[in-house]
Enzyme design. Structure first.
Site, PDB file in Angstrom:
ATOM      1  NE  ARG A   1       6.045  -0.414  10.459  1.00  0.00           N
ATOM      2  CZ  ARG A   1       4.964  -0.312   9.678  1.00  0.00           C
ATOM      3  NH1 ARG A   1       5.021   0.384   8.557  1.00  0.00           N
ATOM      4  NH2 ARG A   1       3.839  -0.904   9.997  1.00  0.00           N
TER       5      ARG A   1
ATOM      6  NE  ARG B   1       7.800  -2.505   6.506  1.00  0.00           N
ATOM      7  CZ  ARG B   1       6.504  -2.222   6.580  1.00  0.00           C
ATOM      8  NH1 ARG B   1       5.901  -1.606   5.576  1.00  0.00           N
ATOM      9  NH2 ARG B   1       5.792  -2.567   7.629  1.00  0.00           N
TER      10      ARG B   1
ATOM     11  NE  ARG C   1       1.596  -4.927  10.992  1.00  0.00           N
ATOM     12  CZ  ARG C   1       2.720  -4.655  10.312  1.00  0.00           C
ATOM     13  NH1 ARG C   1       3.886  -5.089  10.747  1.00  0.00           N
ATOM     14  NH2 ARG C   1       2.654  -3.937   9.213  1.00  0.00           N
TER      15      ARG C   1
ATOM     16  CE  LYS D   1      -2.114  -0.942   3.870  1.00  0.00           C
ATOM     17  NZ  LYS D   1      -1.378  -2.187   4.221  1.00  0.00           N
TER      18      LYS D   1
ATOM     19  NE  ARG E   1      -4.954  -0.134   8.789  1.00  0.00           N
ATOM     20  CZ  ARG E   1      -3.703  -0.469   8.675  1.00  0.00           C
ATOM     21  NH1 ARG E   1      -3.282  -1.631   9.092  1.00  0.00           N
ATOM     22  NH2 ARG E   1      -2.844   0.379   8.174  1.00  0.00           N
TER      23      ARG E   1
HETATM   24  P1  AP5 Z   1       4.879  -1.517   1.945  1.00  0.00           P
HETATM   25  O1  AP5 Z   1       4.619  -0.721   0.725  1.00  0.00           O
HETATM   26  O2  AP5 Z   1       5.540  -0.849   3.092  1.00  0.00           O
HETATM   27  O3  AP5 Z   1       3.532  -2.288   2.377  1.00  0.00           O
HETATM   28  P2  AP5 Z   1       2.281  -1.780   3.209  1.00  0.00           P
HETATM   29  O4  AP5 Z   1       1.091  -2.478   2.660  1.00  0.00           O
HETATM   30  O5  AP5 Z   1       2.261  -0.284   3.250  1.00  0.00           O
HETATM   31  O6  AP5 Z   1       2.675  -2.418   4.596  1.00  0.00           O
HETATM   32  P3  AP5 Z   1       2.555  -1.839   6.068  1.00  0.00           P
HETATM   33  O7  AP5 Z   1       3.253  -2.825   6.966  1.00  0.00           O
HETATM   34  O8  AP5 Z   1       3.038  -0.422   6.150  1.00  0.00           O
HETATM   35  O9  AP5 Z   1       1.037  -1.931   6.273  1.00  0.00           O
HETATM   36  P4  AP5 Z   1       0.262  -1.944   7.594  1.00  0.00           P
HETATM   37  O10 AP5 Z   1      -1.074  -1.680   7.041  1.00  0.00           O
HETATM   38  O11 AP5 Z   1       0.367  -3.109   8.468  1.00  0.00           O
HETATM   39  O12 AP5 Z   1       1.016  -0.828   8.434  1.00  0.00           O
HETATM   40  P5  AP5 Z   1       0.617   0.646   8.809  1.00  0.00           P
HETATM   41  O13 AP5 Z   1       1.844   1.416   8.973  1.00  0.00           O
HETATM   42  O14 AP5 Z   1      -0.458   1.168   7.903  1.00  0.00           O
HETATM   43  O15 AP5 Z   1       5.749  -2.803   1.519  1.00  0.00           O
HETATM   44  C1  AP5 Z   1       6.168  -3.750   2.492  1.00  0.00           C
HETATM   45  C2  AP5 Z   1       7.546  -4.329   2.088  1.00  0.00           C
HETATM   46  O16 AP5 Z   1       7.400  -5.033   0.847  1.00  0.00           O
HETATM   47  C3  AP5 Z   1       8.629  -3.257   1.821  1.00  0.00           C
HETATM   48  O17 AP5 Z   1       9.885  -3.756   2.221  1.00  0.00           O
HETATM   49  C4  AP5 Z   1       8.580  -3.025   0.293  1.00  0.00           C
HETATM   50  O18 AP5 Z   1       9.818  -2.568  -0.234  1.00  0.00           O
HETATM   51  C5  AP5 Z   1       8.237  -4.443  -0.175  1.00  0.00           C
HETATM   52  N1  AP5 Z   1       7.450  -4.465  -1.409  1.00  0.00           N
HETATM   53  C6  AP5 Z   1       6.442  -3.631  -1.787  1.00  0.00           C
HETATM   54  N2  AP5 Z   1       5.938  -4.006  -2.998  1.00  0.00           N
HETATM   55  C7  AP5 Z   1       6.640  -5.113  -3.371  1.00  0.00           C
HETATM   56  C8  AP5 Z   1       6.596  -5.976  -4.496  1.00  0.00           C
HETATM   57  N3  AP5 Z   1       5.736  -5.785  -5.506  1.00  0.00           N
HETATM   58  N4  AP5 Z   1       7.437  -7.031  -4.537  1.00  0.00           N
HETATM   59  C9  AP5 Z   1       8.342  -7.247  -3.520  1.00  0.00           C
HETATM   60  N5  AP5 Z   1       8.440  -6.461  -2.436  1.00  0.00           N
HETATM   61  C10 AP5 Z   1       7.602  -5.405  -2.357  1.00  0.00           C
HETATM   62  O19 AP5 Z   1      -0.102   0.415  10.232  1.00  0.00           O
HETATM   63  C11 AP5 Z   1       0.662   0.026  11.366  1.00  0.00           C
HETATM   64  C12 AP5 Z   1      -0.237  -0.133  12.558  1.00  0.00           C
HETATM   65  O20 AP5 Z   1      -0.913   1.119  12.819  1.00  0.00           O
HETATM   66  C13 AP5 Z   1      -1.384  -1.145  12.414  1.00  0.00           C
HETATM   67  O21 AP5 Z   1      -0.951  -2.459  12.715  1.00  0.00           O
HETATM   68  C14 AP5 Z   1      -2.387  -0.608  13.463  1.00  0.00           C
HETATM   69  O22 AP5 Z   1      -1.988  -0.940  14.761  1.00  0.00           O
HETATM   70  C15 AP5 Z   1      -2.255   0.889  13.294  1.00  0.00           C
HETATM   71  N6  AP5 Z   1      -3.215   1.450  12.323  1.00  0.00           N
HETATM   72  C16 AP5 Z   1      -2.919   2.059  11.135  1.00  0.00           C
HETATM   73  N7  AP5 Z   1      -4.039   2.433  10.493  1.00  0.00           N
HETATM   74  C17 AP5 Z   1      -5.088   2.043  11.287  1.00  0.00           C
HETATM   75  C18 AP5 Z   1      -6.493   2.111  11.162  1.00  0.00           C
HETATM   76  N8  AP5 Z   1      -7.065   2.646  10.067  1.00  0.00           N
HETATM   77  N9  AP5 Z   1      -7.265   1.601  12.159  1.00  0.00           N
HETATM   78  C19 AP5 Z   1      -6.709   1.059  13.250  1.00  0.00           C
HETATM   79  N10 AP5 Z   1      -5.372   0.934  13.435  1.00  0.00           N
HETATM   80  C20 AP5 Z   1      -4.557   1.429  12.459  1.00  0.00           C
END
Ligand code: AP5
Length: 216
Positions: free
Chosen positions: A160, A127, A171, A13, A88
């Site tokens: 992280r 990552r 997660r 994402k 979410r």
């Molecule tokens: P990346 O692009 O970073 O993936 P992502 O989907 O953004 O992953 P996140 O871990 O950031 O998502 P998340 O939703 O768990 O975390 P968030 O910070 O939003 O890519 C991941 C890896 O893969 C990287 O190394 C990248 O280089 C690699 N990659 C990408 N594309 C690739 C490809 N095509 N091929 C190979 N490799 C690739 O949320 C964190 C926490 O915050 C949550 O757990 C929760 O506690 C809280 N939170 C956030 N939003 C909410 C909400 N709306 N409601 C409640 N809690 C929330």
């Protein structure tokens, strides 16, 4: 264009949101980044959210909705956007719909990135991120030029806290319990676009762009 990206953790994402920003100039808001920033700055909301993030649990809806509402309070609220990781839960999605309807800003599409759990674990456990520039790397798939340091400013990369395998699995459990339901919710509204999230980053972007322009 007003988009929400609702794929599982590690589905890319953030990576695809950055491309939407670079190529289309769309403002991007990542609720995960916003929460981590609130924690770093010692804000009250960050203190409330921290224990949830550390365990891989979703932060309560009310706190996240409040962060989102704040974005629209300034003198120049965004009329186009990409939300990365929001909503979410069904309650967040319903709340956001009402919030946007009151501002006459209906969503253009909800993009769900499709990926299996094992690939998520592989991606997230490898990552590494730069604490200063926010640049994202992967130890094997997208390594920095010099191992362990950011290409942009030489800062040591970090893992992280929630990218440890047991937290990643938690997660994913939360995703399947809550966020999976959003596919049906947005599908019923005719807004859902499912994009396979495995393969080269640019070809995933192209598939997403084709879906958004109706060329898929
Ligand atoms: P990346 O692009 O970073 O993936 P992502 O989907 O953004 O992953 P996140 O871990 O950031 O998502 P998340 O939703 O768990 O975390 P968030 O910070 O939003 O890519 C991941 C890896 O893969 C990287 O190394 C990248 O280089 C690699 N990659 C990408 N594309 C690739 C490809 N095509 N091929 C190979 N490799 C690739 O949320 C964190 C926490 O915050 C949550 O757990 C929760 O506690 C809280 N939170 C956030 N939003 C909410 C909400 N709306 N409601 C409640 N809690 C929330």
């Amino acid at each position: 264009m007003r988009l929400v990206l609702v794929g599982p953790p590690g589905s890319g994402k953030g990576t695809q949101a950055r491309l939407l920003h670079e190529r289309l100039g769309l403002p991007v808001f990542g609720t995960g980044d916003m929460i981590r920033d609130a924690i770093r700055r010692g804000m009250a909301l960050g203190k409330q959210a921290e224990p949830y993030i550390a365990k891989g649990l979703l932060v309560p809806d009310q706190l996240v909705n409040e962060l989102v509402a704040d974005l629209f309070r300034g003198p120049h609220p965004p009329d186009q956007f990409v939300f990365d990781g929001y909503p979410r839960t069904l309650d967040q999605a319903r709340w956001f719909d009402q919030f946007l309807a009151a501002r006459r800003l209906p969503l253009s599409a909800a993009i769900q990135f499709a990926i299996c759990d094992d690939e998520v674990v592989r991606r997230l456990s490898g990552r590494r991120v730069s604490p200063t520039t926010g640049a994202v790397y992967h130890v094997t798939d997208r390594p920095p030029k010099v191992p362990g340091v950011c290409d942009l400013d030489g800062t040591p990369l970090v893992q992280r806290e929630d990218d440890r395998e047991e937290v990643i699995r938690e997660r994913l459990r939360g995703f399947h319990q809550n966020t999976d339901k959003l596919a049906a919710y947005y599908g019923d509204k005719g807004l859902l676009k499912v994009v396979p999230a495995v393969g080269p980053i640019d070809s995933i972007y192209l598939k997403m762009a084709n879906q958004l322009t109706g060329r898929a």
